[in-house]
Scaffold this motif. Structure first.
Motif, PDB file in Angstrom:
ATOM      1  N   LEU A   1       0.831  -1.206   0.000  1.00 21.61           N
ATOM      2  CA  LEU A   1       0.000   0.000   0.000  1.00 21.61           C
ATOM      3  C   LEU A   1       0.861   1.248   0.000  1.00 21.61           C
ATOM      4  O   LEU A   1       0.628   2.191  -0.774  1.00 21.61           O
ATOM      5  CB  LEU A   1      -0.912  -0.018   1.219  1.00 21.61           C
TER       6      LEU A   1
ATOM      7  N   GLU B   1       3.885   1.551  -0.993  1.00 22.99           N
ATOM      8  CA  GLU B   1       4.609   1.636  -2.271  1.00 22.99           C
ATOM      9  C   GLU B   1       3.678   1.918  -3.454  1.00 22.99           C
ATOM     10  O   GLU B   1       4.119   1.999  -4.591  1.00 22.99           O
ATOM     11  CB  GLU B   1       5.363   0.327  -2.526  1.00 22.99           C
ATOM     12  N   LYS B   2       2.370   2.041  -3.173  1.00 24.34           N
ATOM     13  CA  LYS B   2       1.358   2.364  -4.192  1.00 24.34           C
ATOM     14  C   LYS B   2       1.220   1.301  -5.278  1.00 24.34           C
ATOM     15  O   LYS B   2       0.934   1.613  -6.435  1.00 24.34           O
ATOM     16  CB  LYS B   2       1.682   3.711  -4.858  1.00 24.34           C
ATOM     17  N   VAL B   3       1.409   0.038  -4.906  1.00 23.31           N
ATOM     18  CA  VAL B   3       1.305  -1.025  -5.903  1.00 23.31           C
ATOM     19  C   VAL B   3       0.328  -2.116  -5.462  1.00 23.31           C
ATOM     20  O   VAL B   3       0.190  -3.132  -6.156  1.00 23.31           O
ATOM     21  CB  VAL B   3       2.691  -1.653  -6.187  1.00 23.31           C
TER      22      VAL B   3
ATOM     23  N   ASP C   1      -2.894  -2.182  -5.484  1.00 17.22           N
ATOM     24  CA  ASP C   1      -3.964  -2.378  -6.470  1.00 17.22           C
ATOM     25  C   ASP C   1      -3.468  -3.165  -7.682  1.00 17.22           C
ATOM     26  O   ASP C   1      -4.185  -4.016  -8.226  1.00 17.22           O
ATOM     27  CB  ASP C   1      -4.541  -1.032  -6.900  1.00 17.22           C
TER      28      ASP C   1
ATOM     29  N   CYS D   1      -4.145   3.579  -2.876  1.00 19.85           N
ATOM     30  CA  CYS D   1      -2.783   3.510  -3.412  1.00 19.85           C
ATOM     31  C   CYS D   1      -2.354   4.826  -4.061  1.00 19.85           C
ATOM     32  O   CYS D   1      -1.173   5.001  -4.377  1.00 19.85           O
ATOM     33  CB  CYS D   1      -2.672   2.371  -4.431  1.00 19.85           C
ATOM     34  N   ALA D   2      -3.283   5.752  -4.278  1.00 18.38           N
ATOM     35  CA  ALA D   2      -2.929   7.047  -4.860  1.00 18.38           C
ATOM     36  C   ALA D   2      -2.488   8.044  -3.800  1.00 18.38           C
ATOM     37  O   ALA D   2      -2.007   9.126  -4.126  1.00 18.38           O
ATOM     38  CB  ALA D   2      -4.107   7.612  -5.647  1.00 18.38           C
ATOM     39  N   LEU D   3      -2.655   7.696  -2.524  1.00 20.36           N
ATOM     40  CA  LEU D   3      -2.321   8.615  -1.442  1.00 20.36           C
ATOM     41  C   LEU D   3      -0.834   8.570  -1.113  1.00 20.36           C
ATOM     42  O   LEU D   3      -0.175   7.553  -1.287  1.00 20.36           O
ATOM     43  CB  LEU D   3      -3.126   8.276  -0.183  1.00 20.36           C
ATOM     44  N   GLU D   4      -0.337   9.710  -0.626  1.00 20.42           N
ATOM     45  CA  GLU D   4       1.040   9.786  -0.139  1.00 20.42           C
ATOM     46  C   GLU D   4       1.023   9.571   1.367  1.00 20.42           C
ATOM     47  O   GLU D   4       0.495  10.396   2.111  1.00 20.42           O
ATOM     48  CB  GLU D   4       1.657  11.159  -0.462  1.00 20.42           C
ATOM     49  N   TYR D   5       1.583   8.469   1.817  1.00 20.16           N
ATOM     50  CA  TYR D   5       1.602   8.189   3.255  1.00 20.16           C
ATOM     51  C   TYR D   5       2.864   8.782   3.869  1.00 20.16           C
ATOM     52  O   TYR D   5       3.756   8.081   4.344  1.00 20.16           O
ATOM     53  CB  TYR D   5       1.520   6.684   3.501  1.00 20.16           C
TER      54      TYR D   5
END
Length: 263
Positions: A92, A94-96, A98, A135-139
């Motif tokens: 999550l 790493e935005k991958v 999904d 996954c589009a969010l910046e954590y």
């Protein structure tokens, strides 16, 4: 946790690994052999796990010194909950996640039984599409140890009460509305300001925060101040701080913002 439950639903034994207790890890590892993005996540998770293990193996007494020292240490501080869901969590961040779930859905016959959630022609793609948003969010700022205390501040709670209450004042909007408390001064010299501050402090204590934890609360608990007085209903609460337990009680009238002519 929800994503993991979906990933584990009717997972084939061969995909889960016969001897592995961590089935999510087995699934990610197996997918990583044929999908490069999942393979990168596997490497990152394994590195995190090595760092966490190294942290656990530190001799007693070194951990506090390490925290007080340089803040540039790369060793992550992961909560037990984060470690428990480290595979989904890492994917999550790493935005991958999904993309990995979409790959699993596209190749579901390798990993799942026919009745599995991800093998469903409707539910599987829906799950993958639902993960696009997270996954589009910046954590950039993850939840800290006190992230459970999400109640508004005491000042905000008091302001809301005064704004919506029948005793709301219509003077300067920039000035915090005061609690409408009146008290006879025959029993002491405490001013209205001190009573208002005490009420605000009590309202704050009723809500979870990083200093105190509300263990129990019950309304309409009767207390009899003197033998010749009637019992007064109020709010009873038990609070836990770092070094003590505190039992508090306050009249319902004070909780409502006014004591009227009561002594």
């Amino acid at each position: 946790g929800v994503v993991e439950a979906c990933l584990l639903h009717m997972l084939k034994r061969r995909a889960a690994g016969f001897l592995r207790t961590d089935k999510v890890a087995a699934l990610f590892t197996k997918v990583g052999k044929t999908y490069a993005i999942a393979g990168d996540v596997c490497k990152k998770v394994q590195e995190l796990q090595r760092q966490v293990e190294g942290r656990k193996n530190q001799p007693n007494g070194q951990e506090p010194l390490k925290r007080q020292g340089s803040t540039t240490s790369k060793t992550p501080v992961l909560t037990p909950q984060a470690i428990k869901h480290i595979w989904v969590r890492t994917a999550l961040i790493e935005k991958v996640l999904d993309k990995i779930v979409q790959y699993i859905v596209d190749n579901c016959s390798k990993y799942y039984e026919k009745e599995a959630l991800l093998a469903d022609p409707v539910c599987g793609p829906i799950l993958a599409s639902l993960l696009v948003g997270p996954c589009a969010l910046e954590y950039t700022k993850l939840k800290t140890a006190d992230h459970y205390w999400t109640d508004p501040s005491a000042d905000e709670l008091v302001q809301r009460h005064r704004i919506h209450g029948v005793h709301g004042r219509q003077d300067s909007p920039s000035k915090r509305p005061a609690l409408g408390i009146r008290k006879r001064h025959s029993s002491g010299s405490m001013s209205e300001d001190r009573f208002a501050a005490s009420a605000r402090e009590y309202v704050e204590s009723l809500h979870q925060n990083s200093r105190t934890h509300l263990l129990y609360g019950k309304n309409n608990v009767l207390v009899q101040p003197k033998d010749d007085l009637e019992a007064i209903p109020g709010y009873l609460s038990l609070h836990q701080s770092a070094d003590s337990l505190t039992l508090k009680w306050t009249p319902n009238q004070l909780m409502n913002g006014t004591l009227g002519d009561s002594e």
